[in-house]
Structure formats: structure tokens, C-alpha cells
Design an enzyme around this catalytic site. Structure first.
Site, mmCIF file in Angstrom:
data_model
loop_
_atom_site.group_PDB
_atom_site.id
_atom_site.type_symbol
_atom_site.label_atom_id
_atom_site.label_comp_id
_atom_site.label_asym_id
_atom_site.label_seq_id
_atom_site.Cartn_x
_atom_site.Cartn_y
_atom_site.Cartn_z
ATOM 1 N N ASP A 1 -0.052 -2.811 6.001
ATOM 2 C CA ASP A 1 -0.526 -1.524 5.485
ATOM 3 C C ASP A 1 -0.065 -0.366 6.368
ATOM 4 O O ASP A 1 0.091 -0.526 7.580
ATOM 5 C CB ASP A 1 -2.067 -1.550 5.408
ATOM 6 C CG ASP A 1 -2.608 -0.431 4.542
ATOM 7 O OD1 ASP A 1 -1.853 0.127 3.719
ATOM 8 O OD2 ASP A 1 -3.810 -0.109 4.686
ATOM 9 N N ASN B 1 -2.246 -2.834 -6.862
ATOM 10 C CA ASN B 1 -1.192 -1.851 -6.569
ATOM 11 C C ASN B 1 -0.503 -1.305 -7.827
ATOM 12 O O ASN B 1 0.217 -0.305 -7.770
ATOM 13 C CB ASN B 1 -0.149 -2.414 -5.594
ATOM 14 C CG ASN B 1 -0.640 -2.497 -4.157
ATOM 15 O OD1 ASN B 1 -0.252 -3.377 -3.401
ATOM 16 N ND2 ASN B 1 -1.500 -1.563 -3.737
ATOM 17 N N GLU C 1 -9.873 -16.057 12.167
ATOM 18 C CA GLU C 1 -10.086 -14.955 13.112
ATOM 19 C C GLU C 1 -9.431 -13.717 12.511
ATOM 20 O O GLU C 1 -8.402 -13.815 11.836
ATOM 21 C CB GLU C 1 -9.450 -15.284 14.469
ATOM 22 C CG GLU C 1 -10.114 -16.437 15.190
ATOM 23 C CD GLU C 1 -11.578 -16.140 15.540
ATOM 24 O OE1 GLU C 1 -11.883 -14.991 15.923
ATOM 25 O OE2 GLU C 1 -12.403 -17.070 15.420
HETATM 26 C C1 IPE Z 1 -3.347 -3.725 0.623
HETATM 27 O O1 IPE Z 1 -3.077 -2.425 0.968
HETATM 28 C C2 IPE Z 1 -2.219 -4.302 -0.193
HETATM 29 C C3 IPE Z 1 -0.999 -4.542 0.536
HETATM 30 C C4 IPE Z 1 -0.782 -4.336 1.799
HETATM 31 C C5 IPE Z 1 0.087 -5.077 -0.262
HETATM 32 P P1 IPE Z 1 -3.567 -1.182 0.081
HETATM 33 O O2 IPE Z 1 -3.058 0.021 0.767
HETATM 34 O O3 IPE Z 1 -3.172 -1.380 -1.337
HETATM 35 O O4 IPE Z 1 -5.155 -1.302 0.187
HETATM 36 P P2 IPE Z 1 -6.286 -0.191 0.035
HETATM 37 O O5 IPE Z 1 -6.035 0.505 -1.276
HETATM 38 O O6 IPE Z 1 -6.137 0.745 1.195
HETATM 39 O O7 IPE Z 1 -7.564 -0.955 0.095
HETATM 40 C C1 IPE Z 2 1.457 -0.757 2.348
HETATM 41 O O1 IPE Z 2 1.560 0.590 2.678
HETATM 42 C C2 IPE Z 2 2.469 -1.157 1.324
HETATM 43 C C3 IPE Z 2 1.923 -1.563 0.023
HETATM 44 C C4 IPE Z 2 0.663 -1.556 -0.313
HETATM 45 C C5 IPE Z 2 2.874 -2.008 -0.971
HETATM 46 P P1 IPE Z 2 0.812 1.718 1.851
HETATM 47 O O2 IPE Z 2 1.738 2.221 0.793
HETATM 48 O O3 IPE Z 2 -0.487 1.243 1.348
HETATM 49 O O4 IPE Z 2 0.629 2.830 2.974
HETATM 50 P P2 IPE Z 2 -0.616 3.781 3.192
HETATM 51 O O5 IPE Z 2 -1.839 2.945 3.227
HETATM 52 O O6 IPE Z 2 -0.620 4.730 2.034
HETATM 53 O O7 IPE Z 2 -0.338 4.465 4.486
HETATM 54 MG MG MG Z 3 -2.385 1.310 2.092
#
Ligand code: IPE
Ligand code: IPE
Ligand code: MG
Length: 226
Positions: free
Chosen positions: A15, A63, A193
């Protein structure tokens, strides 16, 4: 690090790509691209550190709520990633596994993924990638399959999880500082963990994975016993 305290199976919620790009005043797509480079580094690091299995959360079933443009950037990135990395995966003895309903992706991606599964099937270390994955959906599906066999027990359900053939999950890492699971490996996390790190995913690499494994080695696991 003593042998027994080395994790066999590490999973990562990758993330922070969007925030990484925002900090640099770049489009989100550039954050995802840099995230792809971090995947490459981390897969190599997993080999160096001798992990049996690395599971990466790449696209959640939630997503799809993102803008169409971002979803298509992610899909194109996935196409390019497979094209570029597949030979190296095969050469490095990686077995690719996909968890999640990947068949919902575009037909050309499904085809590329299935070709990659076939070409890597004899690998000895596993890279499991969660694609269109949601843990609640996974558990509901496993429960349905278990019910059809007349055995809705923990073992009966577990047999039908996508992860049934993987070693038990030892360590779950989430990058970006968020402290939640976002529908990832809920069943498998029962006694894993957990480690939440402030690093944004595109900045993640070998030193972070190594530090995470060292932190794991310092943890005392109890499984409810004493
Ligand atoms: C979780 O991250 C999904 C992936 C890393 C693929 P998100 O960015 O989608 O999760 P939320 O929306 O912050 O919970
Ligand atoms: C994780 O990064 C990638 C996917 C969920 C595909 P994000 O796109 O969620 O990045 P943030 O959370 O907006 O920074
Ligand atoms: Mg994210």
C-alpha cells in the site's frame, strides 16, 4: 537468525503507491509503476532471504471502485510486468500462484496469467499474487465448497481456501502506515504475526524485508498456549 525463527511464508499488503506519487507531484500511475519496481526488488529479496512463499496483495475485489483510468493503468502495468519478468521467474525457480478470481480480468490478461502459471509450475519457491482477491469472498466460496462435500468444519473450509497448498502464514506486513487488513487473508491471519510499517510501497526493498524477518524472529508465538 536461528533456523526455526525464520518465517516460511510472508504476505504483504503493498500500500502507498498513490501517496508516494502525490508526495512527488506525479500522477498516480507513476506511483504504481514504481510499485512494480518494488515488487521486483522484493521478489528477489525473498529469494536471498530464503523464504518458501511470498504472497503479495496486488488488486483487491474492492479496487474495482477506483476510477476507470486508474484501473486501466494497473491492468497495463500487469500486462507489462508479466511480459518483462516471466523469463526471470522461470530461471529463478519461482512457482507463480494466483489467489482470487482472476478470471474476471480481460481475456488477454487471463491468457497471460495462465501461460505464466503453466511455465512456472515446476518452481520450488512460491510467489502467490492476490488478484481480484477478497478474503470474505474466499471464505464464503470455501464454505460453499465444503458444504457441498458435507463438511463445514475448519479443516473442511481450509481445504478449499486458495492458500490450501501453501505453508501456514507466518508474517503479514502492511506498508504505508495504515493499520487495517482491507479484506486480505482474514482466515490465514488467525495466528500470523503482523507488522505495520510506515514505508510507502514504492520505497520498500530488501532491507525492509530483512528487518521484518528479524522482527519476526524476536516475536514469541503462543497459539493460545503458554
Ligand atoms: C489494499 O489497499 C489492497 C491492495 C494493496 C491491493 P487499499 O489501498 O485498496 O486499501 P484501503 O482502501 O486503504 O483499505
Ligand atoms: C496500493 O497503493 C496499490 C493498489 C491498491 C493497487 P494505493 O493506490 O492504494 O496507494 P494509496 O493508498 O492511495 O497511497
Ligand atoms: Mg491504498
Amino acid at each position: 537468525m536461528p533456523e526455526s525463527s525464520q518465517p516460511r511464508h510472508v504476505a504483504i499488503i503493498m500500500d502507498g503507491n498513490g501517496r508516494w506519487a502525490k508526495k512527488r507531484a506525479l500522477p498516480r500511475a507513476m506511483g504504481h509503476k514504481a510499485g512494480g519496481d518494488a515488487v521486483k526488488r522484493t521478489v528477489e529479496a525473498a529469494k536471498t532471504l530464503g523464504l518458501e512463499c511470498l504472497t503479495l496483495y496486488a488488486f483487491s475485489s474492492e479496487n474495482w471502485k477506483r476510477e476507470e483510468g486508474e484501473i486501466s493503468d494497473l491492468m497495463n502495468l500487469m500486462r507489462r510486468f508479466i511480459e518483462r519478468e516471466l523469463d526471470a521467474f522461470v530461471a529463478n525457480g519461482l512457482r507463480l500462484k494466483i489467489i482470487g478470481d482472476y478470471k474476471a480480468f480481460a481475456p488477454d490478461i487471463v491468457e497471460k496469467l495462465e501461460d505464466a502459471l503453466e511455465r512456472t509450475k515446476d518452481g520450488s519457491r512460491t510467489l502467490a499474487v492476490a488478484l481480484n482477491y477478497g478474503a470474505q469472498q474466499e471464505i464464503a466460496r470455501a464454505a460453499r465448497l465444503a458444504a457441498a462435500e458435507g463438511e463445514v468444519s475448519c479443516e473442511g473450509i481450509e481445504r478449499h481456501l486458495y492458500t490450501a497448498d501453501l505453508p501456514p502464514l507466518d508474517l503479514l506486513i502492511r506498508t504505508s502506515g495504515e493499520v487495517r487488513l482491507s479484506n486480505f487473508l482474514l482466515w490465514q491471519s488467525a495466528y500470523a504475526e503482523m507488522l505495520f510499517v510506515d514505508v510507502l510501497w514504492p520505497d520498500f526493498g530488501e532491507e525492509h524485508l530483512r528487518a521484518a524477518c528479524e522482527e519476526f524472529a524476536r516475536r514469541e508465538r503462543r497459539y493460545g498456549g503458554r
